[in-house]
Write a protein that holds these residues in place. Structure first.
Motif, PDB file in Angstrom:
ATOM      1  N   LYS A 117      44.122  63.627  80.809  1.00 55.76           N
ATOM      2  CA  LYS A 117      44.216  63.263  79.397  1.00 55.76           C
ATOM      3  C   LYS A 117      45.262  64.105  78.678  1.00 55.76           C
ATOM      4  CE  LYS A 117      39.468  61.543  79.117  1.00 55.76           C
ATOM      5  NZ  LYS A 117      38.089  61.794  78.617  1.00 55.76           N
ATOM      6  N   ALA A 118      45.447  65.354  79.123  1.00 51.64           N
ATOM      7  CA  ALA A 118      46.495  66.193  78.538  1.00 51.64           C
ATOM      8  C   ALA A 118      47.873  65.723  78.969  1.00 51.64           C
ATOM      9  CB  ALA A 118      46.282  67.646  78.946  1.00 51.64           C
TER      10      ALA A 118
ATOM     11  N   PRO B  84      48.224  61.350  77.280  1.00 51.55           N
ATOM     12  CA  PRO B  84      47.369  61.139  76.098  1.00 51.55           C
ATOM     13  C   PRO B  84      47.429  59.685  75.617  1.00 51.55           C
ATOM     14  CG  PRO B  84      49.415  62.209  75.465  1.00 51.55           C
ATOM     15  CD  PRO B  84      49.436  62.130  76.961  1.00 51.55           C
TER      16      PRO B  84
ATOM     17  N   ALA C  85      46.370  58.925  72.321  1.00 53.63           N
ATOM     18  CA  ALA C  85      46.703  59.035  70.892  1.00 53.63           C
ATOM     19  C   ALA C  85      46.264  57.792  70.123  1.00 53.63           C
ATOM     20  CB  ALA C  85      48.205  59.278  70.706  1.00 53.63           C
TER      21      ALA C  85
ATOM     22  N   GLN D 121      45.688  64.503  69.778  1.00 51.77           N
ATOM     23  CA  GLN D 121      46.460  63.770  70.782  1.00 51.77           C
ATOM     24  C   GLN D 121      47.726  63.161  70.193  1.00 51.77           C
ATOM     25  OE1 GLN D 121      44.868  61.084  73.585  1.00 51.77           O
ATOM     26  NE2 GLN D 121      43.649  62.651  74.601  1.00 51.77           N
TER      27      GLN D 121
ATOM     28  N   ALA E  12      50.128  65.920  70.313  1.00 52.92           N
ATOM     29  CA  ALA E  12      50.500  66.205  71.700  1.00 52.92           C
ATOM     30  C   ALA E  12      51.518  65.186  72.206  1.00 52.92           C
ATOM     31  CB  ALA E  12      49.253  66.203  72.589  1.00 52.92           C
TER      32      ALA E  12
ATOM     33  N   ASN F 206      52.201  56.997  77.931  1.00 50.27           N
ATOM     34  CA  ASN F 206      51.173  56.810  76.905  1.00 50.27           C
ATOM     35  C   ASN F 206      50.284  55.638  77.326  1.00 50.27           C
ATOM     36  OD1 ASN F 206      51.185  55.444  73.541  1.00 50.27           O
ATOM     37  ND2 ASN F 206      49.671  56.754  74.486  1.00 50.27           N
TER      38      ASN F 206
END
Length: 421
Positions: free
Chosen positions: A153-154, A157, A159, A165, A168, A276
């Motif tokens: 997830k990092a 992300p 978002a 997020q 990020a 993404n």
């Protein structure tokens, strides 16, 4: 009515909708009831405010939200483009407390017990007479389990819930190598904010045009075509972002290598620099775990006159978790909350709720830092179909413009105020 007038009177048409003189017995009935609301997004926060206002501050309302502040998903794509900081779309819940007397508790809800009429949190149970659940969406990672870990997830992300997020993903865009590929995956309908992924593609392309003009935006869409404002987006991409946006319809994901950014679809394999992934969506996890989903298991059925769950009497559902043919948007959530609040107060006061609710939806999409375009629709309840259906009214932009960008900013400020102030 001109569009700007409509925007600036977002909540005005409702201000008298749930208000009538209260008899002594009606006021007593309202004072004796306690409504608990789970989730303080556009639906939950609006419901809390209007329940207090329309009950003439007789009704006790507790709003439980895990986040300390409200962060708006509408306009959050501008954070990716770099034209708006996250602080500009972040609001406090203070006015709900000070002006409207809502009890706001920052806690995570662990479970709902419909039999005991309790909401369980880490701090202990909260009893209710009526419950409104506005849990938003959850993500279905069943086809993409490799994206579920914290590390994934990092790295990848979504978002799709505005907040950390979003920042990020913006940082990943800013640090993307020159000539790199920023990929956005679009899940099959229904999902939150149908035009949102395509607005995001515009914002990323606008950023690249300014700072990384040899970069590319790859849009891998599981749907057969752009799901909202299609002609407008297609024309804008051809005119403003020619060579920057590569749109691939019918590209359902089959595999992702999180470490290398490699994406496989049913047709091809793509190497990306920033990925993404907007996963397929379903009703908020709390609603599903409470057993409120319909037979398909993804969304929740409600009575559109009261927004009471068809599975659990006394529990109402609002916002993106609701199964309907309407867009999953902030404006729809805000409108549903007012219908629910009005009907709940009517029934507590011994009156009948409005049998034929009507409301509108307006959705703006920015194509760069200043220009936007919109789509608007009117919906009314059809008692034969027992559903909300499209009605006469609404419209679509002829083209994006800075004037509509100003209208979009006015719309955002007004719906934030209508929800929280």
């Amino acid at each position: 009515m001109k569009r700007r007038q409509f925007i600036n009177t977002l909540g005005a048409a409702w201000l008298g909708a749930g208000v009538w003189p209260l008899s002594a017995s009606a006021a007593r009935s309202l004072r004796q009831a306690h409504v608990v609301i789970v989730g303080a997004g556009f639906a939950g926060a609006t419901a809390a405010k209007y329940l207090r206002m329309w009950s003439q501050y007789q009704l006790s309302v507790t709003l439980i939200e895990q986040n300390a502040q409200f962060v708006s998903c509408p306009t959050s794509n501008l954070v990716l483009g770099g034209s708006v900081p996250l602080s500009a779309i972040t609001r406090s819940y203070d006015n709900l407390i000070r002006k409207h007397g809502v009890t706001v508790r920052q806690e995570t809800v662990l479970a709902v017990d419909p039999d005991r009429k309790q909401v369980r949190t880490a701090a202990g149970p909260v009893s209710y007479d009526y419950l409104i659940m506005a849990p938003g969406i959850s993500f279905d990672y069943s086809q993409l389990p490799m994206t579920q870990t914290d590390a994934a997830k990092a790295r990848v992300p979504h978002a799709w819930k505005a907040g950390p997020q979003t920042q990020a993903l913006a940082r990943q865009l800013q640090h993307m190598r020159k000539g790199g590929v920023f990929a956005i995956t679009v899940p099959p309908l229904p999902y939150r904010c149908p035009p949102g992924p395509y607005e995001r593609a515009c914002q990323v392309a606008w950023y690249l045009k300014q700072h990384n003009p040899t970069g590319k935006v790859l849009v891998l869409d599981a749907n057969p075509g752009i799901t909202s404002k299609r002609a407008l987006f297609e024309r804008n991409w051809a005119e403003q972002y020619a060579g920057l946006i590569d749109y691939q319809p019918g590209s359902e994901l089959s595999a992702i290598d999180v470490d290398t950014g490699t994406v496989k679809t049913v047709f091809d394999t793509w190497k990306t620099d920033v990925l993404n992934v907007i996963a397929p969506q379903a009703a908020g996890r709390l609603a599903l775990d409470t057993g409120l989903s319909n037979e398909e298991g993804r969304w929740c059925d409600v009575d559109f006159v009261t927004y009471e769950s068809r599975k659990a009497p006394g529990i109402h559902l609002l916002g993106d978790s609701v199964d309907s043919g309407l867009p999953k948007s902030a404006h729809i959530a805000n409108s549903q909350a007012k219908v629910c609040a009005s009907s709940m107060i009517a029934r507590l006061a011994g009156a009948q709720p409005d049998p034929l609710p009507v409301f509108a939806n307006t959705c703006y999409s920015y194509v760069d830092d200043t220009s936007a375009m919109h789509v608007a629709n009117v919906y009314r309840y059809d008692p034969e179909k027992m559903d909300m259906v499209s009605a006469q009214g609404g419209g679509l932009s002829a083209h994006p413009s800075e004037k509509e960008g100003a209208d979009a900013r006015s719309w955002a400020k007004n719906i934030w105020s209508d929800t929280l102030d």
